[in-house]
Design an enzyme around this catalytic site. Sequence first.
Site, short mmCIF file in Angstrom:
data_model
loop_
_atom_site.label_atom_id
_atom_site.label_comp_id
_atom_site.label_asym_id
_atom_site.label_seq_id
_atom_site.Cartn_x
_atom_site.Cartn_y
_atom_site.Cartn_z
N HIS A 1 0.79 -1.23 0.00
CA HIS A 1 0.00 0.00 0.00
C HIS A 1 0.83 1.29 0.00
O HIS A 1 0.74 2.12 -0.90
CB HIS A 1 -0.90 0.03 1.25
CG HIS A 1 -1.68 -1.22 1.48
ND1 HIS A 1 -2.85 -1.49 0.79
CD2 HIS A 1 -1.49 -2.28 2.30
CE1 HIS A 1 -3.33 -2.65 1.20
NE2 HIS A 1 -2.52 -3.15 2.11
C1 BDR Z 1 -2.88 0.46 5.48
O1 BDR Z 1 -3.01 -0.10 6.77
C2 BDR Z 1 -1.77 -0.52 7.28
O2 BDR Z 1 -1.87 -1.81 7.77
C3 BDR Z 1 -0.78 -0.40 6.15
O3 BDR Z 1 0.48 0.02 6.64
C4 BDR Z 1 -1.39 0.63 5.24
O4 BDR Z 1 -1.01 1.94 5.60
C5 BDR Z 1 -3.59 -0.41 4.48
O5 BDR Z 1 -4.94 -0.52 4.79
#
Ligand code: BDR
Length: 314
Positions: free
Chosen positions: A244
């Site tokens: 992400h």
């Molecule tokens: C987001 O949530 C976290 O677990 C990850 O680092 C990312 O920023 C994805 O939903």
Amino acid sequence: MANPRKIIIDTDPGQDDAAAIMLALGSPLELDLLGVTTVAGNVPLSRTQTNARIVCEFAGRPDVKVFAGCERPLKRPPVTAEYVHGPTGLDGPELFEPTMPLQDMNGVDFIIDTLRTHEAGTVTLCTLGPMTNVATAFQHAPDIIARVKEVVMMGGAYFEVGNITPAAEFNIYVDPEAADIVFKSGVPIVMMPLDLTHKVLTLKARVEKIRALGSRAGVALADMLDFFERFDVEKYGSDGGPLHDPTVIAYLIKPEIFSGRHCNVEIELASELTLGMTVVDWWRVTKREKNAMVMKDIDAQAFFDLLTERVGRL
Ligand code: BDR
Ligand code: CA
């Protein structure tokens, strides 16, 4: 080449946050990292601030300024995600106690101070976790809002809907009130939702290219990504998990590999069932004002080529 763009990374590392920090540190021609502010998110603040320093040390950059910000969301109890990221938040490589210092100043004060002391319209805020620090800064010092160049953030979802609840993405769900403050602030926003990040998969061959860099940063990142994808591979049944947060940084370096739409985005704050949902008016069925560039598509291979090349420079 133009001057590098000044950025603050606001983060809750997190293996994918680590990839984002490394991508930024490997790109000094394009990005001038003024500081890293940490927030409670994937794991508690005591861990995210430690993890941010570990990542900087893996990258060979103990000179980076790391700050601790807010310990809990604005109005709600903290929600963490050790089940995804492991008990440390950064599971995968062998971790250590960082030797670089944590800055004395609070992360929120650093955001306020930096925006006040740099020319207006020159500092970009990159948020990779719950938006508590930025919202608190906006609340305490509303004069800084007009000085922000852009908020580029990972969070939310529309077509893919939720990952922490059926309706909500983690970063927004953890502190929906903070997200609401930022989305209503009038600041220019570029949003990387799950709709985009679920196209950025850590396929085996991609992670092995990072490992093959053979450097301390490359091997550590590959170890993190191997750990990180386990949960998502099982959950989504895909070959590799979504990566992400580094999409935020990649956008600042190569915006041409992204496409999306300028839309209105509102945050659900009331419903128990859909709390933290990002309601994106993708089809423009309302007259609500457009407040965010919502990204939906990416050239994922170009993204991984960039990430690998830049981590290779560390
Ligand atoms: C987001 O949530 C976290 O677990 C990850 O680092 C990312 O920023 C994805 O939903
Ligand atoms: Ca994150």
